[in-house]
Design an enzyme around this catalytic site. Structure first.
Site, short mmCIF file in Angstrom:
data_model
loop_
_atom_site.label_atom_id
_atom_site.label_comp_id
_atom_site.label_asym_id
_atom_site.label_seq_id
_atom_site.Cartn_x
_atom_site.Cartn_y
_atom_site.Cartn_z
N GLY A 23 0.80 -1.22 0.00
CA GLY A 23 0.00 0.00 0.00
C GLY A 23 0.83 1.27 0.00
O GLY A 23 0.64 2.14 0.86
N TYR A 178 -14.72 -2.86 10.35
CA TYR A 178 -13.37 -2.26 10.29
C TYR A 178 -12.66 -2.45 11.63
O TYR A 178 -11.50 -2.87 11.68
CB TYR A 178 -13.45 -0.77 9.94
CG TYR A 178 -12.07 -0.11 9.91
CD1 TYR A 178 -11.14 -0.44 8.93
CD2 TYR A 178 -11.70 0.83 10.88
CE1 TYR A 178 -9.87 0.13 8.91
CE2 TYR A 178 -10.44 1.41 10.88
CZ TYR A 178 -9.52 1.07 9.89
OH TYR A 178 -8.26 1.63 9.88
N1 LIG Z 1 -4.86 7.30 8.23
C1 LIG Z 1 -5.22 7.02 9.49
O1 LIG Z 1 -5.57 7.90 10.28
C2 LIG Z 1 -5.18 5.59 9.96
C3 LIG Z 1 -5.58 5.35 11.28
C4 LIG Z 1 -5.49 4.05 11.78
C5 LIG Z 1 -5.00 3.04 10.99
N2 LIG Z 1 -4.65 3.30 9.70
C6 LIG Z 1 -4.14 2.17 8.88
O2 LIG Z 1 -3.04 2.57 8.11
C7 LIG Z 1 -2.94 1.78 6.93
C8 LIG Z 1 -2.65 2.67 5.74
O3 LIG Z 1 -3.76 3.51 5.51
P1 LIG Z 1 -3.65 4.99 4.92
O4 LIG Z 1 -4.22 5.88 5.95
O5 LIG Z 1 -2.33 5.27 4.36
O6 LIG Z 1 -4.76 4.88 3.75
P2 LIG Z 1 -4.71 5.16 2.20
O7 LIG Z 1 -4.12 6.49 1.90
O8 LIG Z 1 -6.12 4.90 1.72
O9 LIG Z 1 -3.73 4.03 1.65
C9 LIG Z 1 -4.12 2.68 1.66
C10 LIG Z 1 -3.21 1.86 0.78
O10 LIG Z 1 -3.68 0.51 0.77
C11 LIG Z 1 -3.79 0.09 -0.57
N3 LIG Z 1 -4.79 -0.96 -0.76
C12 LIG Z 1 -6.12 -0.91 -0.50
N4 LIG Z 1 -6.70 -2.05 -0.86
C13 LIG Z 1 -5.74 -2.85 -1.36
C14 LIG Z 1 -5.73 -4.14 -1.92
N5 LIG Z 1 -6.85 -4.87 -2.08
N6 LIG Z 1 -4.56 -4.65 -2.35
C15 LIG Z 1 -3.41 -3.94 -2.23
N7 LIG Z 1 -3.37 -2.70 -1.73
C16 LIG Z 1 -4.52 -2.16 -1.31
C17 LIG Z 1 -4.17 1.34 -1.33
O11 LIG Z 1 -3.96 1.18 -2.71
P3 LIG Z 1 -4.81 2.03 -3.80
O12 LIG Z 1 -4.21 3.40 -3.79
O13 LIG Z 1 -4.58 1.28 -5.05
O14 LIG Z 1 -6.24 2.04 -3.34
C18 LIG Z 1 -3.21 2.33 -0.68
O15 LIG Z 1 -1.93 2.20 -1.23
C19 LIG Z 1 -4.25 0.98 6.85
O16 LIG Z 1 -4.00 -0.35 7.27
C20 LIG Z 1 -5.16 1.68 7.86
O17 LIG Z 1 -6.10 0.81 8.44
C21 LIG Z 1 -4.72 4.55 9.16
#
Ligand SMILES: NC(=O)c1ccc[n+]([C@@H]2O[C@H](COP(=O)([O-])OP(=O)(O)OC[C@H]3O[C@@H](n4cnc5c(N)ncnc54)[C@H](OP(=O)(O)O)[C@@H]3O)[C@@H](O)[C@H]2O)c1
Length: 309
Positions: A23, A178
């Site tokens: 990701g 989630y």
């Molecule tokens: N941001 C926050 O505040 C927050 C808080 C708690 C936990 N988290 C955790 O942090 C992690 C990263 O999230 P983020 O905030 O950086 O979100 P994000 O900007 O939406 O990035 C998510 C990444 O996961 C990829 N992804 C989604 N579905 C996928 C699949 N089926 N196969 C392969 N890759 C996939 C996306 O690819 P695409 O671009 O192709 O969709 C993107 O690269 C997640 O596990 C999330 O639960 C985030």
């Protein structure tokens, strides 16, 4: 922030080490994680489902770190066959020092994957479970491997572990599910670390959470796209009330590179763990329930058809 607070300046020289980050799309936590690992000298494999986004992520890292050693790997974590294909390709990377299970989706509408699994649980847990299992030999081969899996404060809303038949359709609440997937990330990490120690393997399992960070997670979950006016407005609203995405990657980077005992959970140390310098944090009693950890492991092995370690 105290003088002792962890910063990216604490990341050691990672020359000669190989990391795989799932990701890594621009603007997300995975991209900032990959950037700092590359800056410290690691060879980084960027693993995501969209080839164009992987190329853009690699180009943007090279803008910041000329000469960065980068590979790209296409994997759709919501498709178990795609995970197997990607893992076979990743064998070419050789010994792996670090796997960051970062990719995830949040609060998406109900959807079933090609494997007939609910998509949040498939993407956030079953896909990473299979990927980690298939990459274990390479992590062991490094002699000093580490797995970091992203959880969330939302693990706290889960009232139970997702232990039902994952192929059966049941009443769906996108936020409840989630939360259960993020609880699963912790149950997985603690069980994995225990199994690795029991087997005497040179690999540690850690978990991290970013607090609340300004990424595309909300728009991806609510709109299934980061394009268009509504997405821009929603992204801006999230950024206004959260810490910057680069700071959200710090707990992951600390969990990935600091000398810590296996099974450590790292998150921001500010108010409510929403933001701030990273430090060691606690998880709910349910996340530490060893029976739930073992049952989820066994269910996951059956679901992805892989028994490990
Ligand atoms: N941001 C926050 O505040 C927050 C808080 C708690 C936990 N988290 C955790 O942090 C992690 C990263 O999230 P983020 O905030 O950086 O979100 P994000 O900007 O939406 O990035 C998510 C990444 O996961 C990829 N992804 C989604 N579905 C996928 C699949 N089926 N196969 C392969 N890759 C996939 C996306 O690819 P695409 O671009 O192709 O969709 C993107 O690269 C997640 O596990 C999330 O639960 C985030």
């Amino acid at each position: 922030m105290s003088r002792d607070a962890w910063t990216t300046a604490d990341i050691p020289d990672l020359t000669g080490r190989t990391a795989l980050v799932t990701g890594p799309t621009l603007g997300g936590l995975g991209w900032f994680t990959a950037l700092e690992l590359a800056r410290a000298g690691a060879r980084v494999a960027l693993a995501g489902r969209t080839p164009d986004k992987l190329d853009a992520a690699a180009a943007a890292i090279r803008d910041e770190v000329p000469g960065a050693s980068l590979e790209t790997l296409v994997v759709d974590l919501a498709d178990l066959a795609s995970v197997r294909t990607a893992a076979a390709e990743a064998a070419g990377l050789g010994p792996l020092h670090l796997l960051v299970n970062n990719a995830g989706i949040m609060a998406t509408p109900y959807r079933r994957t090609v494997d007939r699994l609910e998509s949040q649980l498939a993407t956030n847990h079953f896909g990473p479970f299979l990927l980690t299992g298939l990459l274990l030999d390479q992590l062991v081969a490094s002699g000093d491997g580490r797995v970091v899996t992203l959880s969330s404060q939302m693990h706290r809303v889960a009232r139970s572990a997702p232990l039902g038949d994952p192929h059966e359709r049941r009443r769906y609440s996108r936020w409840r599910v989630y939360g259960q997937t993020k609880l699963a990330n912790l149950l997985f990490t603690f069980e994995l670390d225990r199994r690795l120690r029991r087997a005497g393997l040179p690999v540690q399992a850690m978990a991290a959470h970013p607090g609340f960070a300004g990424t595309h997670l909300v728009v991806n979950g609510q709109l299934s796209s980061t394009q268009g006016r509504v997405a821009s407005i929603m992204d801006a609203a999230v950024r206004a009330v959260s810490q910057p995405a680069h700071a959200g990657a710090w707990p992951t980077l600390m969990a990935a590179t600091e000398d810590l005992p296996g099974g450590t959970y790292v998150g921001p140390s500010g108010l409510g763990q929403g933001s701030g310098a990273p430090g060691i944090v606690g998880a709910t009693a349910l996340a530490h329930d060893e029976m739930a950890q073992r049952r989820l492991w066994e269910l996951s092995e059956k679901t992805v058809d892989l028994t490990w370690p």
